[in-house]
Design a protein around this motif. Structure first.
Motif, PDB file in Angstrom:
ATOM      1  N   CYS A 436      -3.871  -7.382   4.893  1.00  0.00           N
ATOM      2  CA  CYS A 436      -4.898  -7.559   4.007  1.00  0.00           C
ATOM      3  C   CYS A 436      -4.741  -8.595   2.977  1.00  0.00           C
ATOM      4  CB  CYS A 436      -4.716  -6.206   3.028  1.00  0.00           C
ATOM      5  SG  CYS A 436      -5.003  -4.658   3.848  1.00  0.00           S
ATOM      6  N   GLU A 437      -6.071  -9.036   2.533  1.00  0.00           N
ATOM      7  CA  GLU A 437      -6.266 -10.483   1.713  1.00  0.00           C
ATOM      8  C   GLU A 437      -5.410 -10.116   0.499  1.00  0.00           C
ATOM      9  OE1 GLU A 437      -7.267 -13.975   0.676  1.00  0.00           O
ATOM     10  OE2 GLU A 437      -7.661 -13.082   2.360  1.00  0.00           O
ATOM     11  N   ASP A 438      -5.179  -8.994  -0.266  1.00  0.00           N
ATOM     12  CA  ASP A 438      -4.513  -8.882  -1.373  1.00  0.00           C
ATOM     13  C   ASP A 438      -2.922  -8.362  -1.172  1.00  0.00           C
ATOM     14  OD1 ASP A 438      -5.086  -6.330  -0.480  1.00  0.00           O
ATOM     15  OD2 ASP A 438      -5.874  -5.443  -2.216  1.00  0.00           O
ATOM     16  N   SER A 439      -2.576  -8.391   0.123  1.00  0.00           N
ATOM     17  CA  SER A 439      -1.455  -8.011   0.169  1.00  0.00           C
ATOM     18  C   SER A 439      -0.276  -8.949   0.175  1.00  0.00           C
ATOM     19  CB  SER A 439      -1.096  -7.255   1.416  1.00  0.00           C
ATOM     20  OG  SER A 439      -1.089  -8.465   2.590  1.00  0.00           O
ATOM     21  N   LYS A 440      -0.434 -10.440   0.028  1.00  0.00           N
ATOM     22  CA  LYS A 440       0.429 -11.491  -0.044  1.00  0.00           C
ATOM     23  C   LYS A 440       1.843 -11.048  -0.775  1.00  0.00           C
ATOM     24  CE  LYS A 440      -2.857 -14.726   1.092  1.00  0.00           C
ATOM     25  NZ  LYS A 440      -3.362 -16.460   0.834  1.00  0.00           N
ATOM     26  N   SER A 441       1.595 -10.579  -2.272  1.00  0.00           N
ATOM     27  CA  SER A 441       2.509 -10.283  -3.023  1.00  0.00           C
ATOM     28  C   SER A 441       3.421  -9.085  -2.545  1.00  0.00           C
ATOM     29  CB  SER A 441       2.264  -9.878  -4.516  1.00  0.00           C
ATOM     30  OG  SER A 441       1.442  -8.774  -4.511  1.00  0.00           O
ATOM     31  N   LYS A 442       2.809  -8.187  -1.995  1.00  0.00           N
ATOM     32  CA  LYS A 442       3.508  -6.886  -1.274  1.00  0.00           C
ATOM     33  C   LYS A 442       4.416  -7.650  -0.238  1.00  0.00           C
ATOM     34  CE  LYS A 442       3.116  -2.633   0.891  1.00  0.00           C
ATOM     35  NZ  LYS A 442       4.317  -1.944   0.197  1.00  0.00           N
ATOM     36  N   PHE A 443       3.727  -8.346   0.617  1.00  0.00           N
ATOM     37  CA  PHE A 443       4.464  -8.898   1.938  1.00  0.00           C
ATOM     38  C   PHE A 443       5.775  -9.692   1.532  1.00  0.00           C
ATOM     39  CE2 PHE A 443       5.144 -12.809   4.386  1.00  0.00           C
ATOM     40  CZ  PHE A 443       5.210 -12.446   5.569  1.00  0.00           C
ATOM     41  N   ASN A 444       5.602 -10.589   0.497  1.00  0.00           N
ATOM     42  CA  ASN A 444       6.754 -11.411   0.011  1.00  0.00           C
ATOM     43  C   ASN A 444       7.664 -10.394  -0.356  1.00  0.00           C
ATOM     44  OD1 ASN A 444       5.583 -13.723   0.590  1.00  0.00           O
ATOM     45  ND2 ASN A 444       4.720 -14.344  -1.347  1.00  0.00           N
ATOM     46  N   ALA A 445       7.504  -9.514  -1.288  1.00  0.00           N
ATOM     47  CA  ALA A 445       8.338  -8.544  -2.003  1.00  0.00           C
ATOM     48  C   ALA A 445       9.199  -7.619  -0.899  1.00  0.00           C
ATOM     49  CB  ALA A 445       7.887  -7.536  -2.933  1.00  0.00           C
ATOM     50  N   ASP A 446       8.388  -7.066   0.030  1.00  0.00           N
ATOM     51  CA  ASP A 446       8.886  -6.181   1.115  1.00  0.00           C
ATOM     52  C   ASP A 446       9.870  -7.240   1.984  1.00  0.00           C
ATOM     53  OD1 ASP A 446       7.550  -4.330  -0.157  1.00  0.00           O
ATOM     54  OD2 ASP A 446       6.254  -4.069   1.602  1.00  0.00           O
ATOM     55  N   PHE A 447       9.561  -8.480   2.565  1.00  0.00           N
ATOM     56  CA  PHE A 447       9.996  -9.358   3.116  1.00  0.00           C
ATOM     57  C   PHE A 447      11.552  -9.580   2.536  1.00  0.00           C
ATOM     58  CE2 PHE A 447      11.674 -13.352   4.673  1.00  0.00           C
ATOM     59  CZ  PHE A 447      11.773 -13.465   5.821  1.00  0.00           C
ATOM     60  N   ILE A 448      11.614  -9.926   1.178  1.00  0.00           N
ATOM     61  CA  ILE A 448      12.651 -10.385   0.266  1.00  0.00           C
ATOM     62  C   ILE A 448      13.758  -9.051   0.295  1.00  0.00           C
ATOM     63  CG2 ILE A 448      13.661 -10.919  -1.846  1.00  0.00           C
ATOM     64  CD1 ILE A 448      10.925 -12.673  -2.005  1.00  0.00           C
ATOM     65  N   SER A 449      13.051  -7.869   0.315  1.00  0.00           N
ATOM     66  CA  SER A 449      13.848  -6.754   0.131  1.00  0.00           C
ATOM     67  C   SER A 449      14.644  -6.374   1.406  1.00  0.00           C
ATOM     68  CB  SER A 449      13.117  -5.458  -0.273  1.00  0.00           C
ATOM     69  OG  SER A 449      13.775  -4.120  -0.246  1.00  0.00           O
ATOM     70  N   ALA A 450      13.784  -6.654   2.555  1.00  0.00           N
ATOM     71  CA  ALA A 450      14.439  -6.174   3.946  1.00  0.00           C
ATOM     72  C   ALA A 450      15.411  -7.364   4.175  1.00  0.00           C
ATOM     73  CB  ALA A 450      13.232  -5.992   4.872  1.00  0.00           C
ATOM     74  N   TRP A 451      15.121  -8.463   3.939  1.00  0.00           N
ATOM     75  CA  TRP A 451      16.283  -9.580   4.301  1.00  0.00           C
ATOM     76  C   TRP A 451      17.186  -9.343   3.488  1.00  0.00           C
ATOM     77  CZ3 TRP A 451      16.352 -13.600   7.646  1.00  0.00           C
ATOM     78  CH2 TRP A 451      17.195 -14.542   7.255  1.00  0.00           C
ATOM     79  N   THR A 452      17.356  -9.233   2.396  1.00  0.00           N
ATOM     80  CA  THR A 452      18.735  -9.109   1.505  1.00  0.00           C
ATOM     81  C   THR A 452      19.430  -7.680   1.951  1.00  0.00           C
ATOM     82  OG1 THR A 452      17.491  -9.683  -0.504  1.00  0.00           O
ATOM     83  CG2 THR A 452      19.443  -8.615  -0.806  1.00  0.00           C
ATOM     84  N   LYS A 453      18.556  -6.744   2.635  1.00  0.00           N
ATOM     85  CA  LYS A 453      19.301  -5.513   3.024  1.00  0.00           C
ATOM     86  C   LYS A 453      20.081  -6.162   4.097  1.00  0.00           C
ATOM     87  CE  LYS A 453      18.226  -1.210   5.434  1.00  0.00           C
ATOM     88  NZ  LYS A 453      17.126   0.018   5.545  1.00  0.00           N
TER      89      LYS A 453
END
Length: 464
Positions: A436-453
């Motif tokens: 989605c066009e408005d999901s960039k911030s969610k994408f970044n936040a979720d990626f960082i969360s999963a990466w850190t995990k």
């Protein structure tokens, strides 16, 4: 037990009738219980005193010659041969007044006859104390192997001795301060290492973790040791370059009063790479980093044991070692499950890592973006683009081309581990969220969360 032929035995629990309530293996031979039981078909005991810890097993194994016979159920087993001396009988499991001949199975006799196992068994027979110690150690390993490192053990009975199968890791001698971390991040940025090199190395180090037995992970930095440094999936030549650069940074930082482990530098390097990639995409982010990892030595690393951790496939790096009955996407899900990832976490990591060029061979498969090296959600946008049609370009249907629907111009190439996020209904649902066009911030936040995990999967010192 093997009181009678197996023809008397009923079906297995799952195959039994509903009224049997999954008890299964029911027998119509007499009472079906006690002396009338039929299970494996083997009938008898190995020692004169089965409830006592002694050397009776080896005494019998080496004390008699054995001849092949059959149990009442028809199972092949061995009995002592009458060869000039009395045979010590074994107690019956159900009738106190009854005695039986000791028995052995073919597997037992292999411990006597085999050219390799025979000498080991004889040594144990002649040295009871050595046997008792070896058994205790083997039993401890058997019952604790899936508990992970010593950090997971609790209580006063934890042995003080550190064993190599526990994958020992020295504790960090110095706790990095925030100022130290920023200094090291600056040095990594100036090292000349690319986003791809930093992120790939951190992933390769941490993604060996297996939730099934709590082995692997970034702590210990065993990726710089054998066997991991030679695994094809880790791109040994590139890995060596990255490790040498990080060792140079370590050498320049360490002093008598402070130090940093390569394990911490590898993970911190991944954080630096992701932050740099996000900045290049116009986003300012900070990837959480918790120091405290140690560096294992080659002497603390069982090469054979760690060789079993080598991934046969890692869809996150678009890697499949050979041809398997399982598909690439099935092995991707299995890898994600071992790392205790949820389906959304697996999805967002794939999308982000494709854009960061983390393919093991630096190929462009699945790199569905013109902004390579930047942290974007382009993978999902372009995968789901209805203006693209996909077609297999290999007879094995493991490589595909995406062409412009109107011009037929080739736009992308992808693997099964890429296209599954558009093909599978559940994974497509997650992909549509991130596209989605408005999901960039969610994408970044979720990626960082999963990466850190993933980076902290083996940090048992942080749990609880």
């Amino acid at each position: 037990h093997g009181a009678a032929p197996e023809s008397h035995k009923g079906p297995e629990p799952e195959g039994s009738k509903i009224q049997d309530q999954a008890t299964g293996w029911n027998s119509n031979y007499k009472s079906g219980l006690g002396v009338d039981t039929i299970s494996s078909g083997i009938e008898g005991a190995w020692t004169t005193n089965p409830i006592k810890w002694d050397m009776g097993y080896f005494d019998n194994l080496f004390g008699y010659e054995w001849e092949l016979t059959k149990s009442p159920a028809g199972a092949h087993q061995w009995k002592p041969r009458q060869n000039g001396h009395d045979i010590e009988m074994t107690p019956d499991a159900h009738e106190r007044s009854k005695k039986n001949l000791p028995m052995m199975q073919t597997t037992d006799l292999s411990l006597k006859m085999d050219p390799k196992y025979g000498p080991i068994s004889r040594n144990f027979h002649e040295n009871p104390d050595e046997f008792a110690d070896a058994f205790a150690r083997a039993w401890f390993k058997l019952t604790h192997r899936d508990m992970g490192p010593r950090a997971c053990y609790l209580g006063q009975d934890v042995p003080k001795e550190k064993l190599i199968w526990q994958d020992p890791i020295p504790k960090a001698k110095y706790k990095l301060k925030n100022k130290d971390i920023e200094t090291l991040k600056s040095k990594i940025l100036k090292s000349g290492l690319s986003v791809s090199e930093l992120v790939t190395t951190a992933w390769a180090s941490a993604s060996t973790f297996r939730g099934s037995d709590k082995r692997g992970g970034a702590n210990g930095a065993r990726i710089r040791l054998e066997p991991q440094k030679s695994w094809k999936v880790n791109n040994p030549k590139q890995l060596s370059k990255v490790i040498k650069s990080l060792e140079k940074i370590q050498k320049g930082f360490n002093s008598k009063s402070k130090s940093v482990s390569i394990a911490d530098l590898i993970v911190l390097g991944g954080s630096v790479g992701i932050e740099k990639a996000a900045k290049a995409a116009g986003e300012k982010i900070k990837v959480p980093f918790t120091p405290g990892r140690g560096d294992a030595t080659q002497e603390q690393t069982d090469v054979h044991s760690f060789a079993l951790l080598e991934p046969q496939a890692d869809g996150f790096r678009n890697y499949v070692k050979g041809e398997y009955s399982l598909s690439a996407e099935e092995m991707l899900v299995d890898r994600a499950n071992l790392m205790k990832l949820t389906a959304p976490e697996m999805t967002v990591l794939i999308g982000g890592m494709r854009g960061l060029n983390t393919n093991f061979d630096n190929s462009k498969h699945g790199v569905f973006t013109k902004k390579s090296g930047k942290l974007t959600n382009d993978f999902f946008i372009n995968l789901l683009d209805m203006n693209t049609t996909w077609k297999e370009i290999s007879s094995k249907e493991n490589l595909f081309e995406g062409k412009d629907r109107r011009t037929s111009k080739v736009k992308w190439r992808g693997t099964r581990a890429d296209l599954i996020f558009g093909s599978n209904s559940q994974l497509r649902a997650f992909a549509e969220v991130y596209a989605c066009e408005d999901s960039k911030s969610k994408f970044n936040a979720d990626f960082i969360s999963a990466w850190t995990k993933v980076m902290n999967l083996d940090r048992f010192d942080l749990k609880g």
